[in-house]
Design a protein around this motif. Sequence first.
Motif, PDB file in Angstrom:
ATOM      1  N   PHE A 119      59.054 -23.571  22.073  1.00 17.71           N
ATOM      2  CA  PHE A 119      60.458 -23.361  21.749  1.00 17.71           C
ATOM      3  C   PHE A 119      60.707 -21.877  21.483  1.00 17.71           C
ATOM      4  CE2 PHE A 119      64.091 -23.992  18.677  1.00 17.71           C
ATOM      5  CZ  PHE A 119      64.949 -24.563  19.600  1.00 17.71           C
ATOM      6  N   LYS A 120      61.769 -21.322  22.040  1.00 17.67           N
ATOM      7  CA  LYS A 120      62.031 -19.889  21.945  1.00 17.67           C
ATOM      8  C   LYS A 120      63.043 -19.537  20.865  1.00 17.67           C
ATOM      9  CE  LYS A 120      59.418 -19.134  25.572  1.00 17.67           C
ATOM     10  NZ  LYS A 120      58.072 -18.562  25.428  1.00 17.67           N
ATOM     11  N   CYS A 159      62.952 -32.236  15.269  1.00 19.27           N
ATOM     12  CA  CYS A 159      62.004 -33.351  15.342  1.00 19.27           C
ATOM     13  C   CYS A 159      60.942 -33.090  16.411  1.00 19.27           C
ATOM     14  CB  CYS A 159      62.766 -34.641  15.639  1.00 19.27           C
ATOM     15  SG  CYS A 159      61.738 -36.054  16.086  1.00 19.27           S
ATOM     16  N   MET A 160      61.377 -32.697  17.588  1.00 19.59           N
ATOM     17  CA  MET A 160      60.453 -32.465  18.703  1.00 19.59           C
ATOM     18  C   MET A 160      59.560 -31.256  18.445  1.00 19.59           C
ATOM     19  SD  MET A 160      63.369 -33.225  21.570  1.00 19.59           S
ATOM     20  CE  MET A 160      62.466 -32.825  23.055  1.00 19.59           C
ATOM     21  N   GLU A 161      60.154 -30.198  17.905  1.00 22.11           N
ATOM     22  CA  GLU A 161      59.415 -28.967  17.706  1.00 22.11           C
ATOM     23  C   GLU A 161      58.267 -29.151  16.720  1.00 22.11           C
ATOM     24  OE1 GLU A 161      58.559 -24.932  18.409  1.00 22.11           O
ATOM     25  OE2 GLU A 161      59.665 -26.483  19.481  1.00 22.11           O
ATOM     26  N   TRP A 162      58.528 -29.841  15.611  1.00 18.30           N
ATOM     27  CA  TRP A 162      57.477 -30.001  14.612  1.00 18.30           C
ATOM     28  C   TRP A 162      56.409 -30.988  15.045  1.00 18.30           C
ATOM     29  CZ3 TRP A 162      55.909 -27.072  10.808  1.00 18.30           C
ATOM     30  CH2 TRP A 162      56.760 -26.049  10.389  1.00 18.30           C
ATOM     31  N   GLU A 453      51.338 -32.278  29.890  1.00 17.60           N
ATOM     32  CA  GLU A 453      50.711 -33.376  29.176  1.00 17.60           C
ATOM     33  C   GLU A 453      51.748 -34.029  28.267  1.00 17.60           C
ATOM     34  OE1 GLU A 453      46.775 -32.964  27.698  1.00 17.60           O
ATOM     35  OE2 GLU A 453      46.358 -31.206  28.935  1.00 17.60           O
ATOM     36  N   LYS A 454      51.291 -34.780  27.303  1.00 19.06           N
ATOM     37  CA  LYS A 454      52.216 -35.515  26.449  1.00 19.06           C
ATOM     38  C   LYS A 454      52.931 -34.584  25.478  1.00 19.06           C
ATOM     39  CE  LYS A 454      49.698 -39.900  26.620  1.00 19.06           C
ATOM     40  NZ  LYS A 454      49.013 -40.947  25.819  1.00 19.06           N
ATOM     41  N   GLY A 455      54.136 -34.997  25.078  1.00 19.33           N
ATOM     42  CA  GLY A 455      54.915 -34.225  24.131  1.00 19.33           C
ATOM     43  C   GLY A 455      55.849 -35.131  23.351  1.00 19.33           C
ATOM     44  N   ALA A 456      56.579 -34.525  22.424  1.00 23.51           N
ATOM     45  CA  ALA A 456      57.494 -35.269  21.561  1.00 23.51           C
ATOM     46  C   ALA A 456      58.719 -35.731  22.337  1.00 23.51           C
ATOM     47  CB  ALA A 456      57.910 -34.397  20.381  1.00 23.51           C
ATOM     48  N   THR A 457      59.129 -36.955  22.101  1.00 23.06           N
ATOM     49  CA  THR A 457      60.299 -37.527  22.770  1.00 23.06           C
ATOM     50  C   THR A 457      61.576 -37.362  21.953  1.00 23.06           C
ATOM     51  OG1 THR A 457      59.994 -39.693  21.759  1.00 23.06           O
ATOM     52  CG2 THR A 457      58.809 -39.270  23.834  1.00 23.06           C
ATOM     53  N   GLY A 458      61.443 -37.083  20.662  1.00 25.80           N
ATOM     54  CA  GLY A 458      62.617 -37.038  19.792  1.00 25.80           C
ATOM     55  C   GLY A 458      63.056 -38.406  19.311  1.00 25.80           C
ATOM     56  N   TYR A 459      62.215 -39.418  19.533  1.00 29.55           N
ATOM     57  CA  TYR A 459      62.568 -40.790  19.163  1.00 29.55           C
ATOM     58  C   TYR A 459      62.846 -40.890  17.662  1.00 29.55           C
ATOM     59  CZ  TYR A 459      62.316 -45.883  18.704  1.00 29.55           C
ATOM     60  OH  TYR A 459      62.604 -47.205  18.444  1.00 29.55           O
ATOM     61  N   GLY A 460      63.897 -41.608  17.335  1.00 35.20           N
ATOM     62  CA  GLY A 460      64.213 -41.933  15.959  1.00 35.20           C
ATOM     63  C   GLY A 460      65.453 -41.251  15.430  1.00 35.20           C
TER      64      GLY A 460
END
Length: 471
Positions: A119-120, A159-162, A453-460
């Motif tokens: 993230f920039k 959420c995704m960044e952390w 590869e896998k990463g955060a979806t932001g689910y929730g």
Amino acid sequence: MKINLTGNSSNIIGQKFSFFTAESWLQEKDDFKEKLNGLFVAKKDETFILLEENSVHYLIGLGSKPQNFEVQACAEKFTYDFRKKIKATTTLLNSENFNSDQIESLVKGLYLGTYEYPFKGEHPVFHSDFSLQLNSVSEENLKQLEMKVVAICEGQFACMEWLNKPQNFKRVPHISEFLDEISEKYNLKKTVFDRKKSEDLGLGAFLSVNQGSSQEAAFTILEYQSNIENAKTIGLVGKCILFDTGGISIKGSENLHYMKSDMGGATAVIGTLIAAAEMKLPVNIIAILPITDNAISNTAYIPSDVITAYNRKTIEVLNTDAEGRMTLADGLSYLAKNYKTDVLIDLATLTGSSVRMFGYTCGAYFSNNDSLKKLLEQSGDETNQRLWNLPLWDIWKEDFTSDVADFKNISSKPFGDCIVAGKFLEQFIMDHPNWAHLDIAGVAFGNVRYMKEKGATGYGVQLLIDFLENF
């Protein structure tokens, strides 16, 4: 992100985004439809670019009769796929064919599609000199739309960044500093119990996981208070294992690097707090994040240990890799005992069992309240952050009854672990009548377009915000 009303029609518009369902395209009367002669038919995710005298015109297909979350997904894919072609310039979003909910989904998708990792700090499309103009929304509604979209997206980005950060960039001091920042920004009340204070309070289940760590414990409470008298109060507990080695019951090495994702419940709660505060939602939120890692050392807790939890129930440890339910047990009982809440919800990337059952399609959830079940399922269906209900029958309690303590932290049987975990957590809610446990192990972290590869979806985040709006 700036969203402005369409100016005089004589203004030069740098680029245009026109989204069409298959049905609306069939009814389209513009000249360019005839020129295309069937080259564009508005199939889902279909994109066609027209070069006009003063602008670039993007035609994007949504398919036939899309639901709102499908509209959002198409807009998100378009923005990401064309992120290197879209210019930071005045852009007209042709929204005449859509209702208010669909317009919100379009704008939300366009914004979410700008996320890239690492993230920039600013998004490649929606930054300060980008103006998105809508031609079918009143000025008053436009301000509300901008506020809501930005709030939800910023919450989901956090959420995704952390969740995506490497382990050495999200140790206890890092996340504590971030929580200090958002607490100051949004006027949240923040309370932290370190190892000594947690011991004094009797948070034994949480401390058992932390005792093997070189990092200080941080049992963290964040409180968002609305300005509404007699507002409902929601209690949220998010599993916050910064990295999960499995402890003495160590995990295999093949996918161990993915265990930076074991705080998906906490990041969903953090994102929800940010969005709720930005939107000034008329609810109160009490959030507990039992922050620690699950490390291996000569002081780590060991299978066969007997631990006394905050509610004074004793737990026989059979597997130190079942650490999430240990920290959640104290989080739930502390919140239930010390705060009056109308609803109590915990979220956790808890079990491989839920992943094997549902894959990456939905989260498993458990609840003791039928009305809460309906609201959560409605929000899951609306946002496509879906949930599927599993039972809390008392027969499952027999599977974790211990000979030397009140409970074992796992069942010895090779099945139903996500149900056992849910039933285990029920023993720590202090008889709260309106509780739900969300096991989001399969949906919080997975295949995403912005990483190889896998990463955060932001689910929730969108799930909980929709729930809070309807509660």
